[in-house]
Design a protein around this motif. Structure first.
Motif, PDB file in Angstrom:
ATOM      1  N   VAL A  90      -1.421  -1.271  -4.190  1.00  0.00           N
ATOM      2  CA  VAL A  90      -2.564  -0.418  -3.879  1.00  0.00           C
ATOM      3  C   VAL A  90      -2.077   1.014  -3.709  1.00  0.00           C
ATOM      4  CG1 VAL A  90      -4.576  -0.106  -2.392  1.00  0.00           C
ATOM      5  CG2 VAL A  90      -3.515  -2.375  -2.593  1.00  0.00           C
ATOM      6  N   VAL A  91      -2.790   1.959  -4.299  1.00  0.00           N
ATOM      7  CA  VAL A  91      -2.473   3.378  -4.159  1.00  0.00           C
ATOM      8  C   VAL A  91      -3.734   4.102  -3.715  1.00  0.00           C
ATOM      9  CG1 VAL A  91      -1.683   5.473  -5.294  1.00  0.00           C
ATOM     10  CG2 VAL A  91      -0.667   3.263  -5.921  1.00  0.00           C
ATOM     11  N   TYR A  92      -3.654   4.826  -2.595  1.00  0.00           N
ATOM     12  CA  TYR A  92      -4.802   5.545  -2.040  1.00  0.00           C
ATOM     13  C   TYR A  92      -4.334   6.861  -1.417  1.00  0.00           C
ATOM     14  CZ  TYR A  92      -9.220   2.985  -2.204  1.00  0.00           C
ATOM     15  OH  TYR A  92     -10.416   2.440  -2.616  1.00  0.00           O
ATOM     16  N   PRO A  93      -5.237   7.834  -1.242  1.00  0.00           N
ATOM     17  CA  PRO A  93      -4.844   9.096  -0.615  1.00  0.00           C
ATOM     18  C   PRO A  93      -4.517   8.918   0.865  1.00  0.00           C
ATOM     19  CG  PRO A  93      -6.886   9.337  -1.870  1.00  0.00           C
ATOM     20  CD  PRO A  93      -6.622   7.868  -1.735  1.00  0.00           C
ATOM     21  N   GLU A  94      -3.440   9.539   1.297  1.00  0.00           N
ATOM     22  CA  GLU A  94      -3.048   9.487   2.702  1.00  0.00           C
ATOM     23  C   GLU A  94      -4.039  10.255   3.577  1.00  0.00           C
ATOM     24  OE1 GLU A  94       1.199   9.928   5.042  1.00  0.00           O
ATOM     25  OE2 GLU A  94       0.533  11.608   3.797  1.00  0.00           O
ATOM     26  N   THR A  95      -4.781  11.177   2.969  1.00  0.00           N
ATOM     27  CA  THR A  95      -5.726  12.001   3.717  1.00  0.00           C
ATOM     28  C   THR A  95      -7.010  11.274   4.059  1.00  0.00           C
ATOM     29  OG1 THR A  95      -6.422  12.885   1.577  1.00  0.00           O
ATOM     30  CG2 THR A  95      -4.879  14.216   2.864  1.00  0.00           C
ATOM     31  N   LEU A 133       0.822  -1.201   0.000  1.00  0.00           N
ATOM     32  CA  LEU A 133       0.000   0.000   0.000  1.00  0.00           C
ATOM     33  C   LEU A 133       0.860   1.257   0.000  1.00  0.00           C
ATOM     34  CD1 LEU A 133      -2.659   1.595   0.286  1.00  0.00           C
ATOM     35  CD2 LEU A 133      -2.553   1.155   2.761  1.00  0.00           C
ATOM     36  N   TYR A 134       0.686   2.068  -1.043  1.00  0.00           N
ATOM     37  CA  TYR A 134       1.338   3.372  -1.126  1.00  0.00           C
ATOM     38  C   TYR A 134       0.284   4.434  -0.914  1.00  0.00           C
ATOM     39  CZ  TYR A 134       4.118   7.295  -2.870  1.00  0.00           C
ATOM     40  OH  TYR A 134       4.800   8.487  -2.981  1.00  0.00           O
ATOM     41  N   LEU A 135       0.401   5.171   0.192  1.00  0.00           N
ATOM     42  CA  LEU A 135      -0.528   6.254   0.477  1.00  0.00           C
ATOM     43  C   LEU A 135       0.094   7.566  -0.011  1.00  0.00           C
ATOM     44  CD1 LEU A 135      -1.559   5.191   4.093  1.00  0.00           C
ATOM     45  CD2 LEU A 135      -2.966   5.010   2.024  1.00  0.00           C
ATOM     46  N   PHE A 136      -0.581   8.228  -0.946  1.00  0.00           N
ATOM     47  CA  PHE A 136       0.017   9.429  -1.525  1.00  0.00           C
ATOM     48  C   PHE A 136      -0.523  10.700  -0.870  1.00  0.00           C
ATOM     49  CE2 PHE A 136      -3.775   8.811  -4.156  1.00  0.00           C
ATOM     50  CZ  PHE A 136      -4.246  10.104  -4.373  1.00  0.00           C
ATOM     51  N   ASP A 137       0.316  11.708  -0.851  1.00  0.00           N
ATOM     52  CA  ASP A 137      -0.048  13.012  -0.315  1.00  0.00           C
ATOM     53  C   ASP A 137      -0.729  13.808  -1.433  1.00  0.00           C
ATOM     54  OD1 ASP A 137      -0.204  15.578   0.689  1.00  0.00           O
ATOM     55  OD2 ASP A 137       1.804  15.558   1.581  1.00  0.00           O
ATOM     56  N   PRO A 138      -2.029  14.102  -1.297  1.00  0.00           N
ATOM     57  CA  PRO A 138      -2.729  14.841  -2.359  1.00  0.00           C
ATOM     58  C   PRO A 138      -2.175  16.237  -2.608  1.00  0.00           C
ATOM     59  CG  PRO A 138      -4.293  13.770  -0.888  1.00  0.00           C
ATOM     60  CD  PRO A 138      -2.940  13.681  -0.234  1.00  0.00           C
ATOM     61  N   LYS A 139      -1.401  16.779  -1.658  1.00  0.00           N
ATOM     62  CA  LYS A 139      -0.758  18.065  -1.895  1.00  0.00           C
ATOM     63  C   LYS A 139       0.413  17.930  -2.864  1.00  0.00           C
ATOM     64  CE  LYS A 139      -1.922  20.010   2.646  1.00  0.00           C
ATOM     65  NZ  LYS A 139      -1.371  20.556   3.916  1.00  0.00           N
ATOM     66  N   VAL A 140       0.953  16.728  -2.963  1.00  0.00           N
ATOM     67  CA  VAL A 140       2.083  16.466  -3.859  1.00  0.00           C
ATOM     68  C   VAL A 140       1.604  15.913  -5.189  1.00  0.00           C
ATOM     69  CG1 VAL A 140       4.228  15.150  -4.150  1.00  0.00           C
ATOM     70  CG2 VAL A 140       3.613  16.059  -1.891  1.00  0.00           C
ATOM     71  N   TYR A 141       0.689  14.951  -5.138  1.00  0.00           N
ATOM     72  CA  TYR A 141       0.173  14.323  -6.358  1.00  0.00           C
ATOM     73  C   TYR A 141      -1.320  14.617  -6.492  1.00  0.00           C
ATOM     74  CZ  TYR A 141       4.530  11.641  -6.225  1.00  0.00           C
ATOM     75  OH  TYR A 141       5.847  11.269  -6.210  1.00  0.00           O
ATOM     76  N   LYS A 142      -1.701  15.301  -7.546  1.00  0.00           N
ATOM     77  CA  LYS A 142      -3.103  15.667  -7.773  1.00  0.00           C
ATOM     78  C   LYS A 142      -3.801  14.580  -8.594  1.00  0.00           C
ATOM     79  CE  LYS A 142      -2.049  19.634  -5.900  1.00  0.00           C
ATOM     80  NZ  LYS A 142      -2.468  19.989  -4.531  1.00  0.00           N
ATOM     81  N   TRP A 143      -3.716  13.343  -8.132  1.00  0.00           N
ATOM     82  CA  TRP A 143      -4.284  12.228  -8.892  1.00  0.00           C
ATOM     83  C   TRP A 143      -5.790  12.160  -8.689  1.00  0.00           C
ATOM     84  CZ3 TRP A 143      -0.008   8.677  -6.567  1.00  0.00           C
ATOM     85  CH2 TRP A 143       1.187   8.869  -7.277  1.00  0.00           C
ATOM     86  N   ASN A 144      -6.510  12.058  -9.805  1.00  0.00           N
ATOM     87  CA  ASN A 144      -7.959  11.918  -9.736  1.00  0.00           C
ATOM     88  C   ASN A 144      -8.406  10.462  -9.780  1.00  0.00           C
ATOM     89  OD1 ASN A 144      -8.509  14.677  -9.575  1.00  0.00           O
ATOM     90  ND2 ASN A 144      -8.397  14.926 -11.788  1.00  0.00           N
ATOM     91  N   SER A 145      -7.479   9.572 -10.027  1.00  0.00           N
ATOM     92  CA  SER A 145      -7.823   8.150 -10.027  1.00  0.00           C
ATOM     93  C   SER A 145      -6.746   7.379  -9.289  1.00  0.00           C
ATOM     94  CB  SER A 145      -7.978   7.611 -11.451  1.00  0.00           C
ATOM     95  OG  SER A 145      -6.747   7.687 -12.149  1.00  0.00           O
ATOM     96  N   PHE A 146      -7.153   6.324  -8.669  1.00  0.00           N
ATOM     97  CA  PHE A 146      -6.232   5.477  -7.914  1.00  0.00           C
ATOM     98  C   PHE A 146      -6.920   4.142  -7.737  1.00  0.00           C
ATOM     99  CE2 PHE A 146      -8.532   8.536  -5.336  1.00  0.00           C
ATOM    100  CZ  PHE A 146      -9.276   7.731  -4.484  1.00  0.00           C
ATOM    101  N   GLY A 147      -6.300   3.195  -7.070  1.00  0.00           N
ATOM    102  CA  GLY A 147      -6.903   1.876  -6.905  1.00  0.00           C
ATOM    103  C   GLY A 147      -5.855   0.813  -6.679  1.00  0.00           C
ATOM    104  N   ALA A 148      -6.005  -0.335  -7.352  1.00  0.00           N
ATOM    105  CA  ALA A 148      -5.099  -1.455  -7.112  1.00  0.00           C
ATOM    106  C   ALA A 148      -4.957  -2.301  -8.360  1.00  0.00           C
ATOM    107  CB  ALA A 148      -5.603  -2.315  -5.944  1.00  0.00           C
ATOM    108  N   LEU A 149      -3.850  -3.012  -8.446  1.00  0.00           N
ATOM    109  CA  LEU A 149      -3.573  -3.943  -9.540  1.00  0.00           C
ATOM    110  C   LEU A 149      -3.271  -5.308  -8.942  1.00  0.00           C
ATOM    111  CD1 LEU A 149      -3.066  -4.446 -12.597  1.00  0.00           C
ATOM    112  CD2 LEU A 149      -0.672  -3.861 -12.180  1.00  0.00           C
ATOM    113  N   GLU A 150      -4.035  -6.320  -9.410  1.00  0.00           N
ATOM    114  CA  GLU A 150      -3.915  -7.650  -8.816  1.00  0.00           C
ATOM    115  C   GLU A 150      -2.751  -8.436  -9.402  1.00  0.00           C
ATOM    116  OE1 GLU A 150      -5.550  -9.187 -12.584  1.00  0.00           O
ATOM    117  OE2 GLU A 150      -5.806  -7.360 -11.413  1.00  0.00           O
TER     118      GLU A 150
END
Length: 619
Positions: free
Chosen positions: A291-296, A267-284
């Motif tokens: 898994v990539v999700y917002p840390e917030t 699980l990689y939790l990203f900082d939305p202040k650093v990465y303005k990603w509008n999509s995220f999720g997981a790859l099996e």
């Protein structure tokens, strides 16, 4: 893959396949060295030694696409300074054939190739790589290694075994399902991974991060959960109980299936202040998932969305396509893919299981499950409802079909639901889609593929003519599904009700806002009591929320913040109405809206519809 896409048009909760983790081989060994200690311009160096080459020329390829993504990624675009060397250390001429391929002539003299790899997370160049299939190089802090972004294969030699040596900082620890030959506990500077063939490399990501891990065993499966939280907001320990509860319920649901002895969650939790990603999720992958999700996100949001939604979806890929898949997936071409027709199974059935297991195992109520299915119906109508699912799947890389891809998580799951109801009805409640997938997994399994053009006829021969009619009309054909027909069989009817909503989306995750040709965010005619009380009217253009300017780029973050509003909170919205600026101020309430909902009728236990529903949801 499960992709979460948060957009102005909707909020929709939307996975690689290869061999299991095995040891080395006596075949010619491809040796790879990756140096994570030396980061130059946000790049790391990779060296690949193919041993003795017998051919006059040879091509080295980085994948253009990986299983489970259904979109061209072109990982080779992130490779630079590609060089080839002979046994004396002299450079050999290299010809770049395309974004992902390099040809080495005089290959009989080839000792090794080397190149530098940039990561995708903070890349300035445009690309279509999903973040959960992406790569991160964060010197001394985190390395998110989806290996197709770092390691390629020599054309015609994809079946050779690999040995991958990774040198890394001592403060970072690896999590992966690959076998690590370096088991020395007092030397955390180097790892040596082995893979039986290239597909196994593609199927086993590695994450290096500071220790933030938990491990536990449930029903014979060792689960390892590694978390990278850049601002130390979340710990793996805090999420352990929710994750353990989910895995226990899933493995109970999959009783009888051959699953895995080990499962790793990166699980990689990203900082939305650093990465303005509008999509995220997981790859099996076979025995892991990235898994990539917002840390917030709050702990509850991560439990509800990430654990019980996204990770549960990825875990069910153990069934399909990992245990039940076509020849196109079993012998995957990473650079010229031949796509399968059966996304209705690979992603649709997987997403259906990710919802069904929760009601089946008592994690949610029947009403909650029906509500989720209703939400999927509503979202699916945004796509081409008359498009053949098998045709879309086969041609998913073409733009006409690619724009309908997200529907595999909506209508694909609904196809699974309708098949389940048909099977339960025809078998007097004794046989459903879970039984079907168990029978298919026993017949095929990870090492045996089915023929793409024959599997539907095979399923029909295993089950009932009614299943064949459904496939003919609604999966292979282009006739939209009348879901109410199937719900009625189980005592579920459609009614208009007043239900709780949020300020910007309703209970089915459908928006009260949209975007016009000028790319302005405006309020639609559909509304709720919260917006009405604030004074919002249809056509109002939204400019600010609580003083924060809202744009297409940050709309997702602003909308998510509104989820935390509580009754009594002060709220403001700056809008433009008929060309004039207007400030609307008020106090938050619990918004409500009218919408079509599905309701479970109160019927006698002896009613055939009640019996069918219980067999479907609890059988």
């Amino acid at each position: 893959m499960r992709k979460i896409f948060i957009a102005i048009a909707a909020i929709a909760f939307l996975g690689s396949c290869a061999t299991s983790k095995v040891g080395g081989s006596k075949k010619q060994l491809i040796e790879v060295a990756i140096d994570l200690n030396t980061v130059v311009d946000d790049k790391v160096k990779v060296e690949v030694n193919p041993q003795k080459i017998k051919e006059e020329s040879i091509v080295y390829q980085i994948p253009a696409i990986v299983p489970g993504t259904y979109a061209i990624s072109n990982y080779g675009k992130f490779v630079s300074d590609f060089k080839a060397y002979d046994y004396k250390g002299n450079e050999i001429p290299v010809q770049k054939l395309d974004d992902n391929s390099w040809q080495v002539n005089n290959a009989k003299q080839l000792d090794k190739v080397s190149y530098w790899v940039d990561d995708t997370f903070d890349s300035k160049q445009k690309h279509k790589i999903y973040v959960m299939a992406g790569t991160n190089i964060e010197e001394g802090k985190n390395f998110f290694l989806n290996l197709p972004g770092f390691i390629g294969y020599f054309k015609g030699k994809k079946e050779l075994p690999y040995e991958i040596t990774v040198s890394h900082p001592t403060n970072l620890y690896e999590t992966s399902s690959l076998i690590n030959k370096n088991t020395t506990k007092d030397d955390n500077t180097k790892d040596i991974f082995v893979a039986s063939r290239y597909d196994e490399i593609s199927d086993n990501p590695i994450m290096y991060a500071p220790l933030n891990n938990v491990s536990f065993t449930v029903n014979g499966i060792e689960v390892n959960f590694a978390v990278y939280s850049p601002n130390n907001v979340h710990s793996a320990k805090d999420m352990e109980a929710d994750l353990k509860k989910m895995v226990e319920a899933q493995t109970n649901f999959l009783e009888g299936f051959k699953t895995t002895n080990e499962y790793n969650i990166l699980l990689y939790l990203f900082d939305p202040k650093v990465y303005k990603w509008n999509s995220f999720g997981a790859l099996e992958h076979l025995s892991s998932t990235t898994v990539v999700y917002p840390e917030t996100y709050s702990k509850k949001q991560l439990a509800d969305g990430m654990i019980n939604g996204t990770v549960s979806h990825e875990f069910f890929h153990i069934v399909t396509p990992l245990s039940v898949h076509s020849e196109q997936i079993h012998s995957f071409d990473f650079n010229k893919p031949n796509m399968s027709k059966h996304l209705w199974m690979y992603e649709g059935i997987t997403e259906y299981f990710a919802n069904l297991f929760q009601v089946n195992q008592g994690l949610i109520s029947e009403d909650d499950f029906i509500k989720e299915m209703k939400s999927k119906i509503t979202t699916s109508m945004r796509f081409d409802d008359a498009m053949s699912f098998t045709e879309m799947s086969k041609n998913i890389l073409e733009p006409k079909y690619a724009k309908n891809y997200s529907n595999v998580y909506m209508k694909g799951a609904l196809i699974g639901m309708c098949l389940d109801i048909i099977l339960r009805e025809e078998s007097n409640g004794t046989y459903g889609v879970r039984n079907l997938m168990l029978d298919l997994s026993k017949k095929y399994g990870a090492e045996k593929a089915f023929k793409d053009d024959e599997i539907i006829a095979e399923i029909v021969s295993m089950t009932y003519p009614a299943v064949g009619e459904f496939f003919k009309n609604h999966v292979q054909g282009n006739t939209p599904i009348d879901y109410n027909t199937y719900f009625a069989k189980t005592g579920i009817v459609s009614k208009v009700q007043t239900v709780d909503a949020r300020y910007f989306i309703d209970a089915n995750n459908q928006p009260f806002i949209s975007v016009n040709d000028k790319r302005d965010i405006f309020f639609t005619k559909r509304t709720n009591t919260g917006l009405t009380a604030l004074g919002i009217k249809a056509g109002d253009v939204l400019k600010k929320v609580n003083g924060e300017a809202i744009t297409l780029q940050n709309a997702n973050q602003v909308i998510v913040k509104s989820f935390g509003w509580k009754p009594g909170d002060k709220i403001t919205m700056d809008i433009v109405r008929n060309g004039k600026n207007v400030l609307l101020q008020g106090t938050a309430i619990q918004p409500k809206s009218e919408q079509n909902t599905l309701v479970i009728e109160k019927l006698p236990e002896t009613d055939s519809r009640t019996k069918l529903r219980k067999a479907w949801l609890k059988g």
